[in-house]
Scaffold this motif. Structure first.
Motif, short mmCIF file in Angstrom:
data_model
loop_
_atom_site.label_atom_id
_atom_site.label_comp_id
_atom_site.label_asym_id
_atom_site.label_seq_id
_atom_site.Cartn_x
_atom_site.Cartn_y
_atom_site.Cartn_z
N ALA A 7 60.78 34.65 63.55
CA ALA A 7 61.26 34.36 64.91
C ALA A 7 60.90 35.56 65.79
CB ALA A 7 62.76 34.07 64.90
N GLU A 8 61.68 35.84 66.80
CA GLU A 8 61.29 36.90 67.75
C GLU A 8 62.25 38.07 67.77
OE1 GLU A 8 59.95 35.19 71.62
OE2 GLU A 8 60.32 33.33 70.56
N GLY A 9 63.09 38.16 66.73
CA GLY A 9 64.05 39.26 66.71
C GLY A 9 65.27 38.93 67.55
N HIS A 10 66.10 39.94 67.76
CA HIS A 10 67.34 39.71 68.49
C HIS A 10 67.05 39.35 69.95
CE1 HIS A 10 68.70 41.54 64.98
NE2 HIS A 10 69.12 42.70 65.42
N PRO A 11 67.88 38.52 70.53
CA PRO A 11 67.71 38.19 71.94
C PRO A 11 67.86 39.42 72.84
CG PRO A 11 69.16 36.63 70.84
CD PRO A 11 68.94 37.75 69.88
N VAL A 41 57.50 45.86 67.92
CA VAL A 41 56.84 45.74 69.22
C VAL A 41 57.08 44.33 69.76
CG1 VAL A 41 54.67 45.98 70.47
CG2 VAL A 41 55.18 47.50 68.56
N THR A 42 58.21 44.17 70.41
CA THR A 42 58.62 42.87 70.94
C THR A 42 58.64 42.94 72.47
OG1 THR A 42 60.91 43.58 71.01
CG2 THR A 42 60.16 42.56 68.95
N THR A 43 59.00 41.83 73.09
CA THR A 43 59.09 41.84 74.56
C THR A 43 60.23 42.76 75.02
OG1 THR A 43 60.48 39.86 74.45
CG2 THR A 43 58.15 39.51 74.81
N GLU A 44 61.27 42.87 74.20
CA GLU A 44 62.39 43.74 74.55
C GLU A 44 61.97 45.20 74.46
OE1 GLU A 44 62.66 41.22 72.21
OE2 GLU A 44 63.57 39.81 73.60
N THR A 45 61.23 45.51 73.39
CA THR A 45 60.73 46.88 73.22
C THR A 45 59.78 47.23 74.36
OG1 THR A 45 61.00 46.70 70.85
CG2 THR A 45 59.52 48.42 71.63
N ALA A 46 59.01 46.24 74.81
CA ALA A 46 58.12 46.49 75.94
C ALA A 46 58.93 46.96 77.14
CB ALA A 46 57.34 45.23 76.29
N VAL A 50 71.25 41.42 73.77
CA VAL A 50 71.81 42.49 72.94
C VAL A 50 70.89 43.71 72.88
CG1 VAL A 50 73.36 41.12 71.48
CG2 VAL A 50 71.02 41.48 70.74
N MET A 51 69.57 43.45 72.89
CA MET A 51 68.64 44.60 72.87
C MET A 51 68.81 45.43 74.14
SD MET A 51 67.51 44.23 69.93
CE MET A 51 66.59 45.76 69.91
N ASP A 52 69.32 44.80 75.20
CA ASP A 52 69.61 45.53 76.45
C ASP A 52 70.48 46.75 76.15
OD1 ASP A 52 69.80 46.01 79.19
OD2 ASP A 52 71.54 44.67 79.45
N1 ADE Z 1 65.20 44.55 66.18
C1 ADE Z 1 65.76 43.34 66.07
N2 ADE Z 1 65.42 42.56 67.10
C2 ADE Z 1 64.59 43.29 67.90
C3 ADE Z 1 63.92 43.02 69.10
N3 ADE Z 1 64.03 41.84 69.72
N4 ADE Z 1 63.17 44.00 69.63
C4 ADE Z 1 63.08 45.17 68.99
N5 ADE Z 1 63.69 45.51 67.86
C5 ADE Z 1 64.45 44.56 67.30
#
Ligand code: ADE
Length: 425
Positions: free
Chosen positions: A350-354, A58-63, A357-359
Motif C-alpha cells: 500500500a502507500e504507508g501511513h496516511p 520515499v513517499t508523498t508524505e516524505t516528499a 498522521v505523518m503530519d
Molecule cells: N512510514 C509509514 N508510513 C509512512 C509514510 N506514509 N511516509 C513515510 N514513512 C512512513
C-alpha cells in the motif's frame, strides 16, 4: 522546474514528476502542521548551511517533509529506507520540481539499496535523518570519518531507536540522536492509527480477501500491534494476539482479544501479521502448523520476522499470483501465501501511513532537526527523547488545524496540582 545533474540522483523515471507533483500536493492537504512549520522555516531559515542526509520511506508524505527541510535552508539528499517502499512519482517530483537529490527506486535490489545509502552519505551530512538506522549503522561501519562533521541525527522508528540505543549502550554511538519515535505525537498516532489502517490497506490491496469472519493473528502488542488488532476487529475479524511481554499480553486480554502462544494460534489463523521488531517470530514450528491457505504478512520494519529461509526450504514451488502476493506450494501439499516478500506490507503493498498522521511524525522530524542545530553541540553521544515542548506544541497545532478547542486549567486548579496539602475532605 529545477535542473539537477544526473549523477546527483537515481530514480525510476523523471517523467513521473507530473503525477508525483499532484500526489504530493494531495498529501499536503492533510499535513497542516508541517505546512505551518514550512512557512516559518521559509522566513527564518533555521537549517541554513546544514547538509542533511535522510534515509526514509520515499513517499508523498516524505516528499512534503523534504520540501519543508529545504524551505528551512537545508541542503538535503534523500535515499530509501526500504527497497520496496518508494513511491517513484514522489521521488521524481522531488528531483524535477524541487531540485532535491533522491536515490530511491521501488523494487531496487539489496546492492542498489546500500549503494543509495552510500550516495546519501557522500553528501557529508551535518545532520542525519533515519528510519530503521541503516544510514547511521552504515556510517558507523564503513564511513566513520564522517562522524566528526555531524551535529546529530534523528530516528523515526521503534526498530531504529532500539538499534541506536544498543550502539549508545556499547559506547559506539558517535553523535547524539533524537528519537522521534518516542514523541507522543508520533507513536500514539503513527504507530497505532497509521499502522492499523495502512497494514489492513496493504493486505486488502494484495489479496482483496474479506476480513469479516476471518481469524486474524497479530504477533506483538506494541503500539503498532494495538492499532492493527483494533482495526482488524473493526473489519469483523476474530483477532488473536500473541505476545512475549506479560503486561502487554494482559492488556490484550482486557482489550477483549484471545491471547495464546503463536504455535497454538498457527493452527487457527487465516491471516498472520508480525509487528514485533524481532526475528523469526513465525518460524518452522508455526509454518508447519498452519492451515493450507493461510496468509502471512509482516508490518515490522525488517523482513526478518517471518523465517523466509525455512519457508523457502519447505516449498516445492513458488509462484506470483498477483502483485505483492506469492503462493508457496509446500511439499506436504499445503499452500501458504506470502505478502510483499515479507517486507513491511503497509508500505510495500500500500502507500504507508496516511498523511494526517505523518503530519505529526514529520513535524517532529523537522522541529527536532531545528533543535539539533540549536542545541546539538551541547548534547552527548546518546539517544534523546524529543523535547516535551516540541511534542505538546505539535499536539496544539494539530488540534487547532482540526478546529478543536480544549479547556485550560484555572489558576486555582494549576495551584492545586502543584501542591500536596489538601487531601480527603
Ligand atoms: N512510514 C509509514 N508510513 C509512512 C509514510 N506514509 N511516509 C513515510 N514513512 C512512513
Amino acid at each position: 522546474m529545477a535542473t539537477i545533474p544526473a549523477q546527483r540522483y537515481d530514480i525510476k523515471d523523471p517523467r513521473l514528476a507530473a503525477d508525483g507533483r499532484r500526489m504530493v500536493e494531495w498529501a499536503a492537504q492533510e499535513m497542516p502542521v508541517l505546512a505551518q512549520i514550512r512557512e516559518r522555516f521559509e522566513k527564518e531559515k533555521p537549517l541554513k548551511g546544514q547538509r542533511l542526509s535522510a534515509c526514509l520511506h520515499v513517499t508523498t508524505e516524505t516528499a512534503n517533509l523534504a520540501i519543508t527541510l529545504k524551505a528551512g535552508g537545508a541542503d538535503i539528499v534523500l535515499c530509501a529506507s526500504n527497497p520496496l517502499s518508494t513511491a517513484d512519482p514522489a521521488a521524481a517530483s522531488l528531483v524535477v520540481d524541487h531540485g532535491i537529490s533522491v536515490f530511491a527506486i521501488k523494487g531496487e535490489d539489496s546492492e542498489t539499496y546500500y549503494r543509495h545509502i552510500s550516495s546519501a552519505l557522500d553528501h557529508r551530512p551535518t545532520i542525519t535523518m533515519d528510519d530503521g538506522a541503516d544510514l547511521v549503522a552504515g556510517l558507523h561501519k564503513d564511513r566513520t570519518e564522517l562522524a566528526a562533521g555531524i551535529v546529530g541525527g534523528t530516528e523515526e522508528t521503534t526498530t531504529g531507536v532500539i538499534r541506536l540505543q544498543s550502539m549508545a549502550k556499547q559506547k559506539l554511538l558517535r553523535f547524539p540522536i533524537i528519537a522521534v519515535n518516542e514523541a507522543q505525537t508520533k507513536h500514539f498516532f503513527d504507530n497505532r492509527y497509521g499502522t492499523g489502517q495502512s497494514t489492513i490497506d496493504g493486505i486488502i490491496r494484495a489479496t482483496n480477501v474479506l476480513l469479516a469472519g476471518k481469524v486474524f493473528v497479530v504477533c506483538g502488542y506494541g503500539w503498532c500491534g494495538r492499532g492493527l488488532a483494533m482495526r482488524a476487529r473493526g473489519m469483523g475479524a476474530h483477532v488473536i494476539v500473541t505476545e512475549v511481554d506479560p503486561v502487554r499480553a494482559l492488556e490484550a486480554v482486557m482489550d477483549g482479544y484471545r491471547v495464546m502462544p503463536l504455535t497454538d494460534a498457527a493452527r487457527e489463523g487465516d491471516i498472520f501479521v508480525t509487528v514485533t521488531g524481532d526475528i523469526n517470530v513465525v518460524d518452522e514450528a508455526q509454518l508447519k502448523a498452519m492451515k493450507s491457505g493461510a496468509i502471512l504478512a509482516n508490518s515490522g520494519h525488517f523482513n526478518d520476522e517471518i523465517n523466509l529461509n525455512v519457508l523457502d526450504g519447505m516449498a516445492e514451488s513458488v509462484r506470483t499470483i498477483r502483485t505483492s502476493l506469492e503462493e508457496y506450494r509446500l511439499r506436504d501439499g499445503r499452500r501458504l501465501y506470502l505478502l510483499a516478500e515479507g517486507r513491511l506490507v503497509n508500505l510495500a503493498a500500500a502507500e504507508g501511513h496516511p498523511a494526517a498522521v505523518m503530519d505529526m511524525s514529520f513535524a517532529n522530524q523537522a522541529l527536532s532537526a531545528e533543535y539539533l542545530v540549536k542545541h546539538g553541540s551541547s548534547l552527548e553521544r546518546k539517544v534523546y527523547p524529543v523535547p516535551g515542548d516540541i511534542d505538546r506544541e505539535i499536539a496544539r497545532l494539530k488540534l487547532a488545524a482540526m478546529d478543536i478547542r480544549i479547556d485550560t486549567l484555572s489558576e486555582e486548579q494549576a495551584r492545586y496540582l502543584g501542591g500536596w496539602e489538601s487531601g480527603t475532605r
